[in-house]
Design a protein around this motif. Structure first.
Motif, short mmCIF file in Angstrom:
data_model
loop_
_atom_site.label_atom_id
_atom_site.label_comp_id
_atom_site.label_asym_id
_atom_site.label_seq_id
_atom_site.Cartn_x
_atom_site.Cartn_y
_atom_site.Cartn_z
N UNK A 1 0.83 -1.21 0.00
CA UNK A 1 0.00 0.00 0.00
C UNK A 1 0.86 1.26 0.00
N UNK A 2 2.00 1.22 0.65
CA UNK A 2 2.91 2.38 0.62
C UNK A 2 3.36 2.64 -0.81
N UNK A 3 3.73 1.59 -1.52
CA UNK A 3 4.16 1.73 -2.90
C UNK A 3 3.05 2.21 -3.83
N UNK A 4 1.82 1.93 -3.46
CA UNK A 4 0.67 2.35 -4.26
C UNK A 4 0.13 3.72 -3.85
N UNK A 5 0.69 4.30 -2.78
CA UNK A 5 0.17 5.56 -2.28
C UNK A 5 -1.18 5.39 -1.61
N UNK A 6 -1.42 4.23 -1.00
CA UNK A 6 -2.73 3.92 -0.43
C UNK A 6 -2.64 3.57 1.06
N UNK A 7 -1.68 4.11 1.76
CA UNK A 7 -1.51 3.81 3.18
C UNK A 7 -2.73 4.19 4.01
N UNK A 8 -3.34 5.30 3.69
CA UNK A 8 -4.44 5.82 4.52
C UNK A 8 -5.58 4.81 4.66
N UNK A 9 -5.82 4.02 3.64
CA UNK A 9 -6.94 3.08 3.73
C UNK A 9 -6.67 1.93 4.69
N UNK A 10 -5.45 1.78 5.16
CA UNK A 10 -5.11 0.71 6.11
C UNK A 10 -5.38 1.08 7.57
N UNK A 11 -5.72 2.32 7.84
CA UNK A 11 -5.86 2.76 9.24
C UNK A 11 -6.77 1.84 10.05
N UNK B 1 9.49 17.24 -5.94
CA UNK B 1 8.42 18.05 -5.38
C UNK B 1 7.63 17.24 -4.35
N UNK B 2 7.36 15.98 -4.69
CA UNK B 2 6.66 15.11 -3.74
C UNK B 2 7.51 14.89 -2.50
N UNK B 3 8.82 14.80 -2.69
CA UNK B 3 9.70 14.60 -1.55
C UNK B 3 9.67 15.81 -0.61
N UNK B 4 9.44 16.98 -1.16
CA UNK B 4 9.36 18.17 -0.33
C UNK B 4 8.01 18.25 0.40
N UNK B 5 6.98 17.65 -0.17
CA UNK B 5 5.64 17.63 0.43
C UNK B 5 5.06 16.23 0.27
N UNK B 6 5.64 15.23 0.95
CA UNK B 6 5.28 13.83 0.67
C UNK B 6 3.97 13.39 1.31
N UNK B 7 2.87 13.79 0.74
CA UNK B 7 1.56 13.38 1.24
C UNK B 7 0.67 12.95 0.07
N UNK B 8 1.15 12.01 -0.77
CA UNK B 8 0.38 11.67 -1.95
C UNK B 8 -0.96 11.03 -1.67
N UNK B 9 -1.11 10.36 -0.54
CA UNK B 9 -2.39 9.70 -0.29
C UNK B 9 -3.10 10.29 0.92
N UNK B 10 -2.71 11.49 1.30
CA UNK B 10 -3.31 12.12 2.47
C UNK B 10 -4.78 12.41 2.22
N UNK B 11 -5.56 12.08 3.21
CA UNK B 11 -6.97 12.38 3.16
C UNK B 11 -7.24 13.33 4.32
N UNK B 12 -7.81 14.47 4.03
CA UNK B 12 -8.11 15.40 5.11
C UNK B 12 -9.22 14.83 5.99
N UNK B 13 -8.95 14.81 7.27
CA UNK B 13 -9.93 14.32 8.23
C UNK B 13 -10.08 15.35 9.33
N UNK B 14 -11.26 15.43 9.93
CA UNK B 14 -11.46 16.42 10.98
C UNK B 14 -10.63 16.13 12.21
#
Length: 168
Positions: A10-20, A155-168
């Motif tokens: 999931x890290x390689x796919x940019x899908x870490x957030x769905x594992x929470x 650019x992603x390395x400077x702001x590495x949040x490719x799969x970030x989902x905004x949550x309250x």
């Protein structure tokens, strides 16, 4: 092994957030051994406060079979959180592995090359020249292994949040 391998995929796919949700259950069953996995997923999901809590409780990394894998997840968490505390020690611990291929831990789990992680940590620490060298090395390693996991986008390395989902 399944949890580590799935998290790496999931890290390689940019899908870490769905594992929470799943990693919360794993942490409840196995405790601190799964802390770095849950912390990186929480950070990717934008749940920074809770990610920091798990990071603060993580303790030292074990220097066993999965060191590079768990060190990569911890570094990803630090970078996503912009957390410099502990980054220099992790950077130093990973330097001997800078030429490691994407397959890691006895070739059982594939994570991005350590050089990519070192590049991101170097940026976090303000070491731009070192970061450029690490990113170039990561790209070369990725090409050698025909792996998309090491080709860093600066650019992603400077702001590495490719799969970030905004949550309250």
């Amino acid at each position: 092994m399944l949890v580590v391998a799935t998290t790496a995929l999931r890290a390689g796919q940019g899908r870490l957030a769905e594992l929470v949700p799943w990693l919360r259950a794993v942490y409840a069953a196995h405790g601190p051994a799964a802390g770095d996995l849950l912390a990186v997923a929480l950070a990717a999901a934008g749940q920074e406060r809770e990610a920091r809590e798990f990071l603060d409780r993580a303790g030292p990394l074990r220097t066993d079979y999965f060191f590079k894998v768990f060190a990569t997840f911890r570094a990803m968490t630090l970078v996503m959180l912009g957390e410099r505390a502990g980054a220099d020690e992790l950077y130093a611990a990973l330097l001997p592995y800078r030429d490691a291929p994407p397959p890691s831990s006895g070739f059982t789990v594939a994570v991005r090359p350590v050089a990519r992680t070192l590049g991101e940590l170097a940026l976090l620490l303000g070491l731009e020249e070192e970061a450029a060298g690490h990113f170039a090395r990561a790209t070369a390693i990725a090409e050698q292994w025909n792996s998309p996991l090491g080709r860093p986008d600066e650019e992603a390395a400077r702001s590495p949040r490719p799969d970030r989902q905004d949550t309250p």
